[in-house]
Design a protein around this motif. Structure first.
Motif, PDB file in Angstrom:
ATOM      1  N   VAL A 121      33.325  38.580  13.741  1.00 39.06           N
ATOM      2  CA  VAL A 121      32.387  37.790  14.542  1.00 39.06           C
ATOM      3  C   VAL A 121      31.012  37.891  13.879  1.00 39.06           C
ATOM      4  O   VAL A 121      30.760  38.811  13.095  1.00 39.06           O
ATOM      5  CB  VAL A 121      32.270  38.313  15.998  1.00 39.06           C
ATOM      6  N   LEU A 144      27.402  40.192  22.887  1.00 36.39           N
ATOM      7  CA  LEU A 144      27.669  41.562  23.348  1.00 36.39           C
ATOM      8  C   LEU A 144      26.734  42.498  22.616  1.00 36.39           C
ATOM      9  O   LEU A 144      26.692  42.491  21.383  1.00 36.39           O
ATOM     10  CB  LEU A 144      29.100  41.963  22.978  1.00 36.39           C
ATOM     11  N   LYS A 146      26.113  46.276  21.677  1.00 40.28           N
ATOM     12  CA  LYS A 146      26.921  47.507  21.634  1.00 40.28           C
ATOM     13  C   LYS A 146      26.133  48.615  20.941  1.00 40.28           C
ATOM     14  O   LYS A 146      25.405  48.346  19.985  1.00 40.28           O
ATOM     15  CB  LYS A 146      28.205  47.293  20.815  1.00 40.28           C
ATOM     16  N   GLU A 181      26.723  41.389  18.831  1.00 38.75           N
ATOM     17  CA  GLU A 181      27.854  40.589  18.339  1.00 38.75           C
ATOM     18  C   GLU A 181      27.955  39.308  19.151  1.00 38.75           C
ATOM     19  O   GLU A 181      27.750  39.328  20.375  1.00 38.75           O
ATOM     20  CB  GLU A 181      29.182  41.347  18.526  1.00 38.75           C
ATOM     21  N   GLN A 182      28.305  38.259  18.447  1.00 36.54           N
ATOM     22  CA  GLN A 182      28.642  37.020  19.143  1.00 36.54           C
ATOM     23  C   GLN A 182      29.852  37.311  20.040  1.00 36.54           C
ATOM     24  O   GLN A 182      30.789  38.001  19.621  1.00 36.54           O
ATOM     25  CB  GLN A 182      29.008  36.000  18.067  1.00 36.54           C
ATOM     26  N   GLY A 215      37.563  46.189  28.530  1.00 34.32           N
ATOM     27  CA  GLY A 215      37.402  46.907  27.269  1.00 34.32           C
ATOM     28  C   GLY A 215      38.429  47.996  27.031  1.00 34.32           C
ATOM     29  O   GLY A 215      38.391  48.678  26.016  1.00 34.32           O
TER      30      GLY A 215
HETATM   31  P1  AMP Z   1      35.522  47.474  21.146  1.00 35.13           P
HETATM   32  O1  AMP Z   1      34.784  48.535  21.854  1.00 35.13           O
HETATM   33  O2  AMP Z   1      34.767  46.806  20.062  1.00 35.13           O
HETATM   34  O3  AMP Z   1      36.885  47.926  20.732  1.00 35.13           O
HETATM   35  O4  AMP Z   1      35.805  46.366  22.248  1.00 35.13           O
HETATM   36  C1  AMP Z   1      36.693  46.602  23.319  1.00 35.13           C
HETATM   37  C2  AMP Z   1      37.259  45.281  23.781  1.00 35.13           C
HETATM   38  O5  AMP Z   1      36.196  44.401  24.205  1.00 35.13           O
HETATM   39  C3  AMP Z   1      37.980  44.498  22.695  1.00 35.13           C
HETATM   40  O6  AMP Z   1      39.300  44.935  22.559  1.00 35.13           O
HETATM   41  C4  AMP Z   1      37.875  43.081  23.262  1.00 35.13           C
HETATM   42  O7  AMP Z   1      38.763  42.911  24.334  1.00 35.13           O
HETATM   43  C5  AMP Z   1      36.470  43.065  23.815  1.00 35.13           C
HETATM   44  N1  AMP Z   1      35.489  42.629  22.785  1.00 35.13           N
HETATM   45  C6  AMP Z   1      34.822  43.436  21.929  1.00 35.13           C
HETATM   46  N2  AMP Z   1      34.008  42.727  21.125  1.00 35.13           N
HETATM   47  C7  AMP Z   1      34.137  41.429  21.470  1.00 35.13           C
HETATM   48  C8  AMP Z   1      33.539  40.212  21.015  1.00 35.13           C
HETATM   49  N3  AMP Z   1      32.616  40.200  20.037  1.00 35.13           N
HETATM   50  N4  AMP Z   1      33.922  39.059  21.603  1.00 35.13           N
HETATM   51  C9  AMP Z   1      34.847  39.074  22.605  1.00 35.13           C
HETATM   52  N5  AMP Z   1      35.445  40.183  23.100  1.00 35.13           N
HETATM   53  C10 AMP Z   1      35.095  41.365  22.542  1.00 35.13           C
END
Ligand code: AMP
Length: 379
Positions: A121, A144, A146, A181-182, A215
């Motif tokens: 992304v 998002l 993070k 992040e987008q 998540g």
């Molecule tokens: P992560 O902490 O990056 O593993 O994110 C946990 C969950 O959040 C992922 O498995 C997706 O379901 C959702 N997610 C994370 N980043 C994105 C994003 N940029 N766009 C859409 N969904 C996201």
């Protein structure tokens, strides 16, 4: 602690949670003992090996833990890199501390994956409120925000639905280094798990489809249904490049977004992974056994799937055991943790020979362990 566990431990595992526990159970079957390093002695690993307690910056305890080990590994990507480097003076550490370093910072990780040719992304580093405003201007919303470090299971992140919501997200997270992040509309989430041996040989498990809620991973299906061969090939290319670049030994997972036939790589986990728990019953060799084989320099086992599998996480509350065990070919794993909202307490893997049978059995498992998921999909 039991003297036998002290005497025959050969693998030191940083972290003593359920991933360490399942690695140790696979190791035990080959008469290989494991020792864990944890901040608390009340860890799931304590049921299957000795726990050495200490903080991750306690050099003395870390050295004591590694003494006499054939190899040190980890179950958690937020192990401080300095601790892994210190231990590497005493015993080989696999996967390498460099893999940890890349995986524990979302910005470093995304740059690394992009440099290897993977699509991601759109993202931008955010070190101040001005950066956030600029990134939102460039990328748009939803987005998002993070934390770069120490986020897991959806923690340390906030959705910014419109530019007007940026201030609230900044107020929440602004004291840590961040990445914006987008936010993309994902068709489905896929992951690939591979293992690389000390001799460079690689085994790939079939792609897995995973469903997350808030998540956190809830349900995985393996092999993922309806995956075009080109997508499998692309996922393998990505993971092979990461494995080769890091001279990686052990199991590696990469999580990806399937965007209507193209893949966006989300993140990598330099360890055994929740989306690979199905391999205990559903593959010729589990991810846990293959990780132990790899780090001990042993030949790898086949990564072929044995039929179709679905894994459902048990989160927050324990199910009635009878309800789960009455489901044909359902296999219950409980980690010995006390219930708490949002906590992974165990999982169930259910298998079947045909897709419609798997669907029925999966729904029965979900009804027994997470009925709210069926309500969410109207079943
Ligand atoms: P992560 O902490 O990056 O593993 O994110 C946990 C969950 O959040 C992922 O498995 C997706 O379901 C959702 N997610 C994370 N980043 C994105 C994003 N940029 N766009 C859409 N969904 C996201």
């Amino acid at each position: 602690m039991d003297n036998r566990a002290m005497r025959d431990a050969r693998v030191g595992i940083l972290g003593g949670g359920q991933l360490a526990q399942m690695m140790a159970m696979a190791a035990r079957a080959m008469d290989v003992g494991c020792r864990f390093y944890e901040t608390s002695s009340a860890a799931p690993g304590a049921t299957v090996g000795e726990v050495v307690t200490g903080s991750f910056d306690d050099r003395e305890s870390l050295r004591r833990f590694a003494a006499g080990m054939d190899v040190v590994t980890y179950e958690w990507e937020n192990v401080p890199v300095d601790a892994a480097r210190l231990l590497a003076e005493t015993a080989p550490v696999h996967p390498s501390p460099r893999a940890l370093e890349v995986a524990q910072d979302r910005l470093v990780e995304k740059d690394f994956l992009r440099d290897l040719g993977a699509a991601t992304v759109a993202y931008a580093a955010v070190d101040g409120e001005d950066d956030l405003a600029r990134a939102i201007d460039a990328m748009g919303t939803p987005a998002l925000l993070k934390t770069r470090r120490l986020g897991y299971d959806g923690k340390g992140q906030m959705l910014i639905p419109t530019p007007a919501d940026a201030g609230a997200a900044w107020a929440q997270l602004g004291d840590s280094p961040l990445i914006l992040e987008q936010y993309v509309a994902v068709d489905r989430e896929l992951s690939i798990i591979a293992v690389r041996g000390a001799d460079g040989s690689i085994g790939h498990y079939p792609l897995v489809e995973s469903r997350h809620e808030a998540g956190i991973l809830r349900v995985s299906t393996a092999p993922a249904p309806n995956v075009a061969p080109a997508i499998v090939a692309l996922a393998r290319t990505h993971i092979d490049r990461v494995l080769a670049t890091l001279d990686y030994v052990g199991v590696l997972a990469i999580e990806m977004f399937d965007m209507g036939g193209t893949l966006l790589v989300n993140e990598m986990a330099p360890r055994v992974h929740n989306s690979g728990h199905w391999t205990i019953e559903g593959a010729a060799t589990s991810q846990f056994e293959n990780h132990i084989r790899a780090i001990l320099g042993l030949p790898l086992g086949s990564t072929d799937a044995a039929g179709l599998s679905c894994m459902v996480n048990i989160i927050g509350t324990l199910p009635r055991l009878e309800a789960v065990l009455a489901i044909p070919d359902a296999h219950l794993h409980l980690y010995g943790k006390s219930p708490r909202p949002g906590r992974k307490l165990g999982h169930v893997t259910v298998r079947a020979a045909a897709a419609d049978e798997l669907d029925r059995r999966r729904d029965a498992v979900i009804r027994a362990v997470a009925p709210e998921l069926l309500a969410a999909t109207g079943r």
